[in-house]
Design a protein around this motif. Structure first.
Motif, PDB file in Angstrom:
ATOM      1  N   GLY A  28       1.134  -1.191   0.013  1.00  0.00           N
ATOM      2  CA  GLY A  28      -0.016  -0.005  -0.025  1.00  0.00           C
ATOM      3  C   GLY A  28       0.799   1.311  -0.050  1.00  0.00           C
ATOM      4  N   ARG A  29       1.985   1.389   0.825  1.00  0.00           N
ATOM      5  CA  ARG A  29       2.747   2.704   1.088  1.00  0.00           C
ATOM      6  C   ARG A  29       3.642   2.600  -0.362  1.00  0.00           C
ATOM      7  NH1 ARG A  29       7.948   4.326   4.485  1.00  0.00           N
ATOM      8  NH2 ARG A  29       7.760   6.494   3.797  1.00  0.00           N
ATOM      9  N   GLY A  30       4.073   1.251  -0.978  1.00  0.00           N
ATOM     10  CA  GLY A  30       4.613   1.235  -2.021  1.00  0.00           C
ATOM     11  C   GLY A  30       4.117   2.211  -3.192  1.00  0.00           C
ATOM     12  N   LYS A  31       2.865   1.730  -3.492  1.00  0.00           N
ATOM     13  CA  LYS A  31       1.898   2.385  -4.363  1.00  0.00           C
ATOM     14  C   LYS A  31       1.911   3.851  -4.141  1.00  0.00           C
ATOM     15  CE  LYS A  31      -0.663  -1.827  -5.754  1.00  0.00           C
ATOM     16  NZ  LYS A  31      -1.595  -2.795  -5.141  1.00  0.00           N
ATOM     17  N   ALA A  32       1.824   4.288  -3.017  1.00  0.00           N
ATOM     18  CA  ALA A  32       1.554   5.634  -2.593  1.00  0.00           C
ATOM     19  C   ALA A  32       3.093   6.354  -3.023  1.00  0.00           C
ATOM     20  CB  ALA A  32       1.440   6.003  -1.218  1.00  0.00           C
ATOM     21  N   LEU A  33       3.887   5.578  -2.881  1.00  0.00           N
ATOM     22  CA  LEU A  33       5.495   6.164  -3.155  1.00  0.00           C
ATOM     23  C   LEU A  33       5.672   6.373  -4.706  1.00  0.00           C
ATOM     24  CD1 LEU A  33       7.312   3.995  -0.382  1.00  0.00           C
ATOM     25  CD2 LEU A  33       7.347   6.532  -0.645  1.00  0.00           C
ATOM     26  N   ARG A  34       4.921   5.422  -5.481  1.00  0.00           N
ATOM     27  CA  ARG A  34       5.049   5.766  -6.789  1.00  0.00           C
ATOM     28  C   ARG A  34       4.532   6.951  -7.310  1.00  0.00           C
ATOM     29  NH1 ARG A  34       4.784   0.512 -10.463  1.00  0.00           N
ATOM     30  NH2 ARG A  34       5.813  -0.973  -9.221  1.00  0.00           N
ATOM     31  N   HIS A  35       3.369   7.600  -6.607  1.00  0.00           N
ATOM     32  CA  HIS A  35       2.765   8.759  -6.973  1.00  0.00           C
ATOM     33  C   HIS A  35       3.820   9.849  -6.561  1.00  0.00           C
ATOM     34  CE1 HIS A  35      -1.070   6.578  -6.409  1.00  0.00           C
ATOM     35  NE2 HIS A  35      -1.632   7.343  -7.174  1.00  0.00           N
ATOM     36  N   LEU A  36       4.583   9.662  -5.467  1.00  0.00           N
ATOM     37  CA  LEU A  36       5.566  10.649  -5.272  1.00  0.00           C
ATOM     38  C   LEU A  36       6.577  10.873  -6.016  1.00  0.00           C
ATOM     39  CD1 LEU A  36       6.945  12.293  -2.852  1.00  0.00           C
ATOM     40  CD2 LEU A  36       8.100  10.240  -2.308  1.00  0.00           C
ATOM     41  N   LEU A  37       7.116   9.549  -6.885  1.00  0.00           N
ATOM     42  CA  LEU A  37       8.293   9.701  -7.702  1.00  0.00           C
ATOM     43  C   LEU A  37       7.509  10.430  -9.004  1.00  0.00           C
ATOM     44  CD1 LEU A  37       9.657   5.997  -7.411  1.00  0.00           C
ATOM     45  CD2 LEU A  37      10.905   8.061  -6.710  1.00  0.00           C
ATOM     46  N   TYR A  38       6.423  10.042  -9.495  1.00  0.00           N
ATOM     47  CA  TYR A  38       5.922  10.711 -10.452  1.00  0.00           C
ATOM     48  C   TYR A  38       5.789  12.239 -10.398  1.00  0.00           C
ATOM     49  CZ  TYR A  38       5.077   6.782 -13.213  1.00  0.00           C
ATOM     50  OH  TYR A  38       5.188   5.451 -14.322  1.00  0.00           O
ATOM     51  N   LEU A  39       5.101  12.480  -9.198  1.00  0.00           N
ATOM     52  CA  LEU A  39       4.939  13.913  -8.819  1.00  0.00           C
ATOM     53  C   LEU A  39       6.203  14.703  -8.976  1.00  0.00           C
ATOM     54  CD1 LEU A  39       2.719  16.132  -7.969  1.00  0.00           C
ATOM     55  CD2 LEU A  39       3.219  15.638  -5.439  1.00  0.00           C
ATOM     56  N   PHE A  40       7.332  14.330  -8.157  1.00  0.00           N
ATOM     57  CA  PHE A  40       8.423  14.909  -8.484  1.00  0.00           C
ATOM     58  C   PHE A  40       9.380  14.588  -9.549  1.00  0.00           C
ATOM     59  CE2 PHE A  40       7.316  15.807  -3.955  1.00  0.00           C
ATOM     60  CZ  PHE A  40       7.430  17.161  -4.038  1.00  0.00           C
ATOM     61  N   GLU A  41       8.892  13.822 -10.441  1.00  0.00           N
ATOM     62  CA  GLU A  41       9.421  13.674 -11.774  1.00  0.00           C
ATOM     63  C   GLU A  41      10.813  13.104 -11.641  1.00  0.00           C
ATOM     64  OE1 GLU A  41       8.055  16.536 -15.267  1.00  0.00           O
ATOM     65  OE2 GLU A  41       8.881  17.975 -13.608  1.00  0.00           O
ATOM     66  N   ARG A  42      10.698  11.987 -10.694  1.00  0.00           N
ATOM     67  CA  ARG A  42      11.932  11.277 -10.445  1.00  0.00           C
ATOM     68  C   ARG A  42      11.358   9.882 -10.958  1.00  0.00           C
ATOM     69  NH1 ARG A  42      13.823  15.644  -8.898  1.00  0.00           N
ATOM     70  NH2 ARG A  42      15.047  15.846  -7.259  1.00  0.00           N
ATOM     71  N   ASP A  43      10.707   9.642 -11.805  1.00  0.00           N
ATOM     72  CA  ASP A  43      10.061   8.566 -12.304  1.00  0.00           C
ATOM     73  C   ASP A  43      10.873   7.742 -12.972  1.00  0.00           C
ATOM     74  OD1 ASP A  43       8.562   9.747 -15.289  1.00  0.00           O
ATOM     75  OD2 ASP A  43       8.905  10.960 -13.547  1.00  0.00           O
ATOM     76  N   GLU A  44      12.070   7.991 -13.318  1.00  0.00           N
ATOM     77  CA  GLU A  44      13.183   6.972 -13.977  1.00  0.00           C
ATOM     78  C   GLU A  44      13.378   5.834 -12.962  1.00  0.00           C
ATOM     79  OE1 GLU A  44      15.904  10.197 -11.806  1.00  0.00           O
ATOM     80  OE2 GLU A  44      13.850  10.291 -12.958  1.00  0.00           O
ATOM     81  N   GLY A  45      13.179   6.057 -11.597  1.00  0.00           N
ATOM     82  CA  GLY A  45      13.081   5.050 -10.950  1.00  0.00           C
ATOM     83  C   GLY A  45      12.042   4.199 -10.948  1.00  0.00           C
ATOM     84  N   VAL A  46      10.669   4.567 -11.319  1.00  0.00           N
ATOM     85  CA  VAL A  46       9.900   3.403 -11.395  1.00  0.00           C
ATOM     86  C   VAL A  46      10.265   2.590 -13.036  1.00  0.00           C
ATOM     87  CG1 VAL A  46       7.302   3.344 -12.270  1.00  0.00           C
ATOM     88  CG2 VAL A  46       8.149   5.274 -10.591  1.00  0.00           C
TER      89      VAL A  46
END
Length: 694
Positions: free
Chosen positions: A670-688
């Motif tokens: 659950g927290r992991g999925k919320a953290l995906r939102h965080l990565l996208y919001l701050f445009e660090r989604d290369e991690g995803v």
């Protein structure tokens, strides 16, 4: 794919009220074009409109809100004389003053005989209370339109605060709350609001304390930005670590020969750094290490010994440098020691053409070259190694990810990569920007190095300085003369350098050389070579000599307009002298009128030669974005973090990120999925993306 809850955050700002094609361009320049960019465009101050005195007691210079009756309009026929509107309350008269006024508009806004709320700056002129161009004129029934506390934002030409405020408030209303990604125990301990509550509190502050970096809403948002950054780095680290390196265990026989050939013994820091690197080479996981060493601390020798350890284990090594000058210098330091130990070293730069290039490439693919030193030319398609196992990237921040990957692709099996930098990076920035790397630091100077005598001198004494340099040069000394940074223009930098070159030539004759960034490589190297060989006594330059040039005989460094340079840059420039056994001096020429920050900066330079201390002070004085010139250094930009105030949050974010990746490496809880939102919001989604590609 970006989660659906974020669609509104990334929607174009043109959908917000009051934003059309024209002011969209202004906002784009200032903050960006998406709704989230406006949410993260933080206010810099407040206007408090809660002061509501009567006209008679309103303090001059204060921002006040007054309730008055409009008595009389006094238009003017003369354009130079302002339009006046006389109002009053029970205590006194208040005159409103308007320049270039439109009478019909003002009569509509301020009808005679009616009550109005007026807010703006109070002035006293010829014993009269007046207000020029009030900020707000509001009818009593619309009192809600007048904000009691109003935020002040950084602006740009063609954009008013009112339009920007309206757009930001609309942006906040247009986005949904996102799932909570911060650790519940941290949220409870810090009593933080949710992310959206924090954004709302900062854009609708109840008082100036809300805008301070230490407030709960500000700390919450800084923690989010830092966690996004640290989590992206932790994912990269985890994925790289899972790639197998190959254990490179050498017998030590080549290292022993090199140590025997050295005219001095290694410092404690050099020994520690070497041991850490060798441990990484021997492990079966890919190396992720950065070696930081101040100017002249002896990183190159450690790099050579590390490469010797890899060659002992049967692989080839590459050393990638950002410029030809640096590559040549590494060759000059490494070759005599390496060849004394039986290692074959070669150089490859953009200038290696035709036959010269062939004489390097053929033995390289045959495995006859142990160490290849070079520039970007190393990563070109036709460069093939027999078995590349270890690569060192010098001044790592000057190479992009693509170039690092291209170098790694030259290896047929696993490869270990060591970053190396002479730019002292403060610990907080090292954590935020290189959190995925282990760091080895070389702080000690090699024995025998004398401190550089640093003095700050006013520019009006430049003639005395030039005369002093002239006397030293006649006695056989060599000097650098660095010209000022002029605005943002390399052209103007060069013009300043050419002018100084001409004036010094009149004094020193033909023994003066000039180098600047627009000169072609061969031309620049020719001048540098003549200075190194002693054919030139004075080298006039723009900042191109900053990194890496080694002329032990040069003992004088003059820096014009030193107040225009950052501390890290001044420290790098000063590091060009004091490299031999003679006493060296550095003269910082400054303008007569300088600000407090510049004065503090020059004082630190006078008092310390510790690059890491200087870098920490530079961070404190200038903030994180500027310190290394974010764009040129390849470090990520932070919008919500104040490095001096939020240092404790960096450690918190790093520890949390490591814990998350250990427990939930694919972010599936659950927290992991919320953290995906965080990565996208701050445009660090290369991690995803990296997680998905494995």
């Amino acid at each position: 794919m970006r989660p659906e809850a974020l669609f509104d955050y990334f929607a174009d700002i043109e959908r917000l009220p009051g934003i059309g094609k024209r002011n969209r361009l202004a906002i784009e320049k200032l903050a960006g074009t998406r709704t989230r960019d406006l949410l993260f465009h933080l206010p810099t101050g407040l206007i408090d409109r809660r002061y509501r005195p009567t006209a008679a007691v309103a303090a001059p210079g204060s921002v006040a809100t007054l309730e008055v009756i409009v008595e009389e309009h006094r238009p003017s026929q003369n354009r130079r004389v302002p339009y006046r509107v006389v109002c009053r309350d029970a205590s006194a008269e208040l005159t409103l003053v308007f320049f270039n006024a439109r009478a019909d508009y003002l009569r509509k806004q301020l009808p005679e005989g009616e009550v109005r709320l007026i807010s703006g700056k109070v002035e006293h002129y010829l014993n009269q209370v007046q207000m020029t161009h009030p900020d707000y004129i509001v009818a009593p029934e619309n009192a809600a339109e007048l904000p009691s506390v109003e935020t002040v934002y950084p602006l740009t030409a063609g954009l008013s605060g009112k339009i920007l405020r309206k757009a930001i408030h609309a942006a906040i209303e247009s986005v949904p709350e996102l799932p909570e990604w911060q650790d519940p125990s941290v949220m409870a301990r810090e009593a933080w609001p949710t992310m959206l509550e924090a954004v709302h509190a900062i854009h609708h502050p109840e008082g100036p304390e809300v805008l301070a970096p230490g407030s709960k809403p500000r700390r919450r948002l800084a923690a989010d930005e830092l966690l996004a950054s640290q989590l992206a780095l932790a994912i990269v680290r985890d994925r790289t670590r899972k790639k197998r390196g190959r254990p490179l265990k050498g017998s030590g026989h080549i290292r022993e020969r090199i140590l025997a050939a050295l005219p001095y013994s290694l410092t404690g820091d050099q020994k520690t750094a070497l041991a850490e690197i060798v441990t990484d080479l021997q492990s079966d996981r890919a190396m992720l290490r950065l070696m930081q060493g101040d100017v002249g601390s002896g990183k190159t020798v450690v790099a050579l010994l590390a490469m010797a350890a890899a060659v002992e284990a049967g692989v080839q090594c590459a050393l990638l440098a950002p410029t030809e000058i640096l590559a040549n210098q590494h060759l000059a330091t490494i070759q005599p020691l390496a060849e004394a130990a039986g290692l074959k070293v070669a150089l490859l730069t953009g200038r290696s053409k035709g036959k010269a290039r062939k004489t390097v490439l053929e033995p390289l693919v045959a495995g006859e070259i142990d160490i290849l030193i070079g520039t970007h030319a190393l990563i070109q398609g036709d460069v093939e190694f027999k078995d590349l196992g270890f690569a060192i990237i010098d001044e790592q921040h000057r190479f992009g990810v693509q170039q690092r990957l291209a170098l790694a692709a030259k290896a047929s099996a696993g490869i270990d990569v060591l970053g190396m930098t002479a730019t002292p990076i403060p610990r907080t920035l090292t954590l935020t920007s290189y959190g995925d790397l282990d760091v080895s630091r070389i702080m000690e100077k090699p024995p025998g190095r004398l401190p550089v005598d640093t003095r700050v001198v006013a520019l009006d004494r430049i003639a005395d300085v030039a005369a002093g340099v002239h006397r030293a040069v006649q006695g056989g000394a060599r000097a650098y003369w660095v010209c000022p940074l002029v605005e943002e223009s390399e052209q103007l930098d060069i013009a300043a350098a050419e002018e100084r070159f001409a004036s010094l030539k009149g004094m020193f004759g033909p023994r003066v050389g000039l180098v600047h960034g627009k000169m072609k490589g061969p031309e620049k190297d020719d001048v540098m070579g003549r200075f190194q060989r002693g054919e030139l006594s004075v080298l006039v330059s723009t900042t191109v000599i900053e990194v890496g040039v080694n002329v032990p005989e040069a003992t004088i460094m003059v820096i014009e307009h030193a107040e225009r340079f950052g501390l890290a840059q001044l420290h790098q420039l000063r590091g060009r002298v004091g490299r031999g056994s003679d006493k060296s001096s550095c003269i910082l020429l400054r303008t007569n009128e300088i600000g407090d920050v510049a004065r503090a900066r020059l004082k630190i330079m006078r008092e310390s030669e510790d690059g890491f201390l200087i870098a920490e002070e530079d961070l404190r004085l200038r903030g994180g974005g500027e310190i290394l010139g974010t764009k040129q250094s390849g470090l990520p930009e932070f919008r919500l973090v104040d490095f001096a105030e939020h240092a404790s949050l960096i450690e918190l974010a790093r520890d949390d990120a490591r814990l998350i990746i250990n427990k939930d490496p694919n972010l599936e809880t659950g927290r992991g999925k919320a953290l995906r939102h965080l990565l996208y919001l701050f445009e660090r989604d290369e991690g995803v993306r990296l997680m998905q590609s494995g």
